[in-house]
Design a protein around this motif. Structure first.
Motif, PDB file in Angstrom:
ATOM      1  N   ARG A 139      28.444  47.692  36.349  1.00  0.00           N
ATOM      2  CA  ARG A 139      28.629  47.710  37.804  1.00  0.00           C
ATOM      3  C   ARG A 139      27.960  46.485  38.434  1.00  0.00           C
ATOM      4  O   ARG A 139      28.506  45.850  39.334  1.00  0.00           O
ATOM      5  N   GLU A 140      26.776  46.140  37.932  1.00  0.00           N
ATOM      6  CA  GLU A 140      26.056  44.968  38.429  1.00  0.00           C
ATOM      7  C   GLU A 140      26.836  43.683  38.152  1.00  0.00           C
ATOM      8  O   GLU A 140      26.924  42.805  39.020  1.00  0.00           O
ATOM      9  N   LEU A 141      27.396  43.586  36.957  1.00  0.00           N
ATOM     10  CA  LEU A 141      28.191  42.409  36.611  1.00  0.00           C
ATOM     11  C   LEU A 141      29.436  42.313  37.488  1.00  0.00           C
ATOM     12  O   LEU A 141      29.847  41.234  37.908  1.00  0.00           O
ATOM     13  N   ASP A 142      30.038  43.451  37.759  1.00  0.00           N
ATOM     14  CA  ASP A 142      31.256  43.468  38.566  1.00  0.00           C
ATOM     15  C   ASP A 142      30.966  43.076  40.014  1.00  0.00           C
ATOM     16  O   ASP A 142      31.723  42.326  40.633  1.00  0.00           O
ATOM     17  N   GLU A 143      29.854  43.562  40.555  1.00  0.00           N
ATOM     18  CA  GLU A 143      29.511  43.255  41.942  1.00  0.00           C
ATOM     19  C   GLU A 143      28.944  41.849  42.078  1.00  0.00           C
ATOM     20  O   GLU A 143      29.097  41.206  43.113  1.00  0.00           O
ATOM     21  N   PHE A 144      28.256  41.350  41.017  1.00  0.00           N
ATOM     22  CA  PHE A 144      27.677  40.006  40.973  1.00  0.00           C
ATOM     23  C   PHE A 144      26.958  39.687  42.292  1.00  0.00           C
ATOM     24  O   PHE A 144      27.461  38.901  43.108  1.00  0.00           O
ATOM     25  N   PRO A 145      25.776  40.284  42.504  1.00  0.00           N
ATOM     26  CA  PRO A 145      25.051  40.094  43.769  1.00  0.00           C
ATOM     27  C   PRO A 145      24.884  38.632  44.144  1.00  0.00           C
ATOM     28  O   PRO A 145      24.728  37.768  43.269  1.00  0.00           O
ATOM     29  N   ILE A 146      24.908  38.349  45.434  1.00  0.00           N
ATOM     30  CA  ILE A 146      24.908  36.971  45.933  1.00  0.00           C
ATOM     31  C   ILE A 146      23.681  36.199  45.478  1.00  0.00           C
ATOM     32  O   ILE A 146      23.761  35.004  45.182  1.00  0.00           O
ATOM     33  N   GLY A 164      33.215  34.749  42.670  1.00  0.00           N
ATOM     34  CA  GLY A 164      32.473  35.983  42.426  1.00  0.00           C
ATOM     35  C   GLY A 164      32.656  36.550  41.040  1.00  0.00           C
ATOM     36  O   GLY A 164      32.465  37.748  40.812  1.00  0.00           O
ATOM     37  N   MET A 165      33.011  35.688  40.092  1.00  0.00           N
ATOM     38  CA  MET A 165      33.260  36.138  38.726  1.00  0.00           C
ATOM     39  C   MET A 165      32.305  35.449  37.755  1.00  0.00           C
ATOM     40  O   MET A 165      31.631  34.485  38.120  1.00  0.00           O
ATOM     41  N   HIS A 166      32.280  35.939  36.530  1.00  0.00           N
ATOM     42  CA  HIS A 166      31.472  35.340  35.468  1.00  0.00           C
ATOM     43  C   HIS A 166      32.368  34.498  34.570  1.00  0.00           C
ATOM     44  O   HIS A 166      33.454  34.942  34.191  1.00  0.00           O
ATOM     45  N   PRO A 167      31.932  33.280  34.198  1.00  0.00           N
ATOM     46  CA  PRO A 167      32.736  32.463  33.283  1.00  0.00           C
ATOM     47  C   PRO A 167      32.884  33.142  31.927  1.00  0.00           C
ATOM     48  O   PRO A 167      31.930  33.699  31.391  1.00  0.00           O
ATOM     49  N   GLU A 168      34.079  33.076  31.386  1.00  0.00           N
ATOM     50  CA  GLU A 168      34.350  33.636  30.072  1.00  0.00           C
ATOM     51  C   GLU A 168      34.269  32.535  29.017  1.00  0.00           C
ATOM     52  O   GLU A 168      34.097  31.364  29.343  1.00  0.00           O
ATOM     53  N   VAL A 169      34.395  32.923  27.757  1.00  0.00           N
ATOM     54  CA  VAL A 169      34.368  31.946  26.670  1.00  0.00           C
ATOM     55  C   VAL A 169      35.506  30.937  26.856  1.00  0.00           C
ATOM     56  O   VAL A 169      35.318  29.735  26.725  1.00  0.00           O
ATOM     57  N   MET A 170      36.697  31.443  27.191  1.00  0.00           N
ATOM     58  CA  MET A 170      37.857  30.570  27.426  1.00  0.00           C
ATOM     59  C   MET A 170      37.950  30.279  28.925  1.00  0.00           C
ATOM     60  O   MET A 170      38.839  30.764  29.624  1.00  0.00           O
ATOM     61  N   VAL A 171      36.998  29.472  29.401  1.00  0.00           N
ATOM     62  CA  VAL A 171      36.848  29.271  30.833  1.00  0.00           C
ATOM     63  C   VAL A 171      38.041  28.540  31.446  1.00  0.00           C
ATOM     64  O   VAL A 171      38.395  28.776  32.605  1.00  0.00           O
ATOM     65  N   TRP A 172      38.693  27.657  30.689  1.00  0.00           N
ATOM     66  CA  TRP A 172      39.818  26.909  31.272  1.00  0.00           C
ATOM     67  C   TRP A 172      41.012  27.805  31.539  1.00  0.00           C
ATOM     68  O   TRP A 172      41.822  27.528  32.439  1.00  0.00           O
ATOM     69  N   LYS A 173      41.153  28.870  30.799  1.00  0.00           N
ATOM     70  CA  LYS A 173      42.206  29.851  31.081  1.00  0.00           C
ATOM     71  C   LYS A 173      41.944  30.504  32.433  1.00  0.00           C
ATOM     72  O   LYS A 173      42.880  30.747  33.207  1.00  0.00           O
ATOM     73  N   GLN A 174      40.672  30.781  32.738  1.00  0.00           N
ATOM     74  CA  GLN A 174      40.307  31.319  34.047  1.00  0.00           C
ATOM     75  C   GLN A 174      40.578  30.315  35.156  1.00  0.00           C
ATOM     76  O   GLN A 174      41.171  30.630  36.183  1.00  0.00           O
TER      77      GLN A 174
END
Length: 287
Positions: free
Chosen positions: A108-115, A168-178
């Motif tokens: 839940r914390e990761l999803d909300e990613f507090p400011i 408001g997201m976290h970078p993934e391993v395949m960041v360029w796809k994001q």
């Protein structure tokens, strides 16, 4: 494979120190998410003598890895973004044990990613970006084009991660796809750098012109954390900045980042006398 690993994670689940266990299976034939292993057991503990403990297992042609990580180490990796596959494990892995809904709360914390957490992550990322970008420009001016190319690719990677944070997201391993979906302008820069038929010198020259704007437009958000910390005092020595608890995670990029912000008018210099008439102390302040 999970059936074979079940006795292992059930034994770990019975330990009072264990906070949660996640089971991850590879989703592709060669999977960077699982470090090429078929299965991962990701075990979170309250504390341990070793912050990171790893074991490998094999069964016929299959292989599995068990990673036992302390909560403190996990938080450090999440803050610094130095182990992006952990986010994938936490979000997409299957929870097989969860003490007092610890992993559910973490998700839940990761999803909300507090400011506040986002500002710190963006600050650290922008500090890395500023160092790589300045070094790349220096090598380019010296006509060391291959070194400049290596560093500009790294700086684009940090710019891509910044774009992910902005959404408001976290970078993934395949960041360029994001990034291809979130910020096509940055993806286009990267694509043109690696696929253009222009000479390397010309590609770099065009990239520096284009990326200068993208970097400049993100200075305010990327420097927000460090500038807020520096408002806690009127003036700082560089040693005081290094020792400030919230800024320690900027590590080796801290001084370059400060000079970058001085050059762009976000941090100001105040000179104070020393015992010498010719040399002055250099203090840093935010107006």
């Amino acid at each position: 494979m999970e059936t074979l690993l079940r006795p292992i994670y059930q034994e770990r689940a019975s330990e009072a120190n264990t906070l949660g266990i996640i089971y991850v299976e590879k989703r592709e034939e060669v999977s960077p998410i699982t470090d090429t292993f078929d299965s991962i057991l990701f075990i979170l503990t309250k504390d341990a003598d070793q912050p990171i403990f790893t074991k490998h297992y094999t069964f016929n042609d299959k292989k599995a890895a068990m990673h036992v990580i302390t909560e403190k180490q996990l938080r450090k990796w999440l803050l610094l973004g130095s182990n992006p596959k952990l986010v994938d494990w936490l979000i997409n892995g299957r929870v097989v044990f969860d003490r007092n809904e610890y992993i559910e709360d973490l998700r839940r914390e990761l999803d909300e990613f507090p400011i506040n957490g986002r500002k710190v992550r963006m600050g650290i990322e922008f500090a890395k970006l500023s160092r790589r970008y300045l070094e790349a420009k220096l090598f380019f001016e010296q006509q060391n084009f291959l070194d400049a190319y290596t560093l500009i690719v790294e700086s684009l990677h940090h710019l891509a991660r910044l774009a992910v944070f902005e959404h408001g997201m976290h970078p993934e391993v395949m960041v360029w796809k994001q990034v291809k979906q979130l910020d096509p302008s940055i993806y286009k820069l990267y694509d043109e750098l690696i696929s253009s038929e222009e000479s390397l010198e010309k590609r770099l020259e065009l990239l520096f012109l284009a990326s200068e704007f993208l970097i400049h437009s993100r200075i305010k958000e990327g420097s927000q954390h460090i500038l807020e910390v520096l408002t806690l005092k009127e003036c700082w020595t560089i040693q005081e900045i290094h020792e400030q608890e919230e800024l320690k995670n900027y590590s080796v990029d801290l001084e370059v980042f400060i000079e970058f912000l001085v050059d762009r008018g976000f941090i100001f210099i105040e000179k104070k006398p020393t015992k010498s008439d010719e040399i002055m102390h250099r203090y840093y302040k935010v107006k």
